[in-house]
Scaffold this motif. Sequence first.
Motif, PDB file in Angstrom:
ATOM      1  N   THR A 164      41.085  52.622  41.657  1.00  0.00           N
ATOM      2  CA  THR A 164      40.684  51.490  42.491  1.00  0.00           C
ATOM      3  C   THR A 164      39.759  51.944  43.608  1.00  0.00           C
ATOM      4  OG1 THR A 164      42.732  50.316  41.988  1.00  0.00           O
ATOM      5  CG2 THR A 164      41.554  49.633  43.965  1.00  0.00           C
ATOM      6  N   GLU A 165      40.103  53.039  44.281  1.00  0.00           N
ATOM      7  CA  GLU A 165      39.278  53.554  45.378  1.00  0.00           C
ATOM      8  C   GLU A 165      37.889  53.963  44.891  1.00  0.00           C
ATOM      9  OE1 GLU A 165      41.635  56.753  46.923  1.00  0.00           O
ATOM     10  OE2 GLU A 165      42.940  55.406  48.077  1.00  0.00           O
ATOM     11  N   ARG A 197      35.835  50.883  44.009  1.00  0.00           N
ATOM     12  CA  ARG A 197      35.402  50.188  45.231  1.00  0.00           C
ATOM     13  C   ARG A 197      34.216  50.892  45.869  1.00  0.00           C
ATOM     14  NH1 ARG A 197      41.286  48.785  47.720  1.00  0.00           N
ATOM     15  NH2 ARG A 197      41.664  46.941  46.451  1.00  0.00           N
ATOM     16  N   GLU A 247      31.171  50.285  43.833  1.00  0.00           N
ATOM     17  CA  GLU A 247      30.743  48.887  44.009  1.00  0.00           C
ATOM     18  C   GLU A 247      30.049  48.707  45.360  1.00  0.00           C
ATOM     19  OE1 GLU A 247      32.540  44.352  43.800  1.00  0.00           O
ATOM     20  OE2 GLU A 247      33.933  46.031  44.056  1.00  0.00           O
ATOM     21  N   GLU A 248      30.613  49.282  46.417  1.00  0.00           N
ATOM     22  CA  GLU A 248      30.010  49.183  47.746  1.00  0.00           C
ATOM     23  C   GLU A 248      28.625  49.817  47.779  1.00  0.00           C
ATOM     24  OE1 GLU A 248      32.795  50.946  50.460  1.00  0.00           O
ATOM     25  OE2 GLU A 248      34.268  49.347  50.159  1.00  0.00           O
TER      26      GLU A 248
END
Length: 110
Positions: free
Chosen positions: A55-56, A59, A62-63
Amino acid sequence: MAKVQAVDEQCPVELGLNILSGKWKLKILWHLSKGTIRFNELQRFLGSITTKTLTEQLRELEEQGIILRTVFPEVPPRVEYSLSEIGNTLKPVLGGLCEWGKTYQEYQKQ
C-alpha cells in the motif's frame, strides 16, 4: 536537516533513482508494465510483500504520477493499478534492465 532540492535542480539520474529506489518499486512497475492489475493479484505476484508495504509503495508511486489507481464503486470495492502516461515511458527501461539481467546471468555461468 538535509537540504531539499527542487526537482528541476536535481541530477536526472539521481532523481530517477530516488523515485525508483527501494526493494519493491521496480518489481511493482515490472508487473504493471504488463497491464492493469488488481491489488490482491499484484500482492500474489510479489510474494513476501506485506499489505502495508505494498500500500505504501503504491501510494508513493501514485503521488509521483508514475501509476494510476482506479476505484470501482462496487461491493466489495475493486481497485486496479496501471502505469500512467509517464509511467509507460519506463517500459523500455524495464525491458532493458531485464535483458541486462539475462546477460549477466549468462556471464555468471561462464
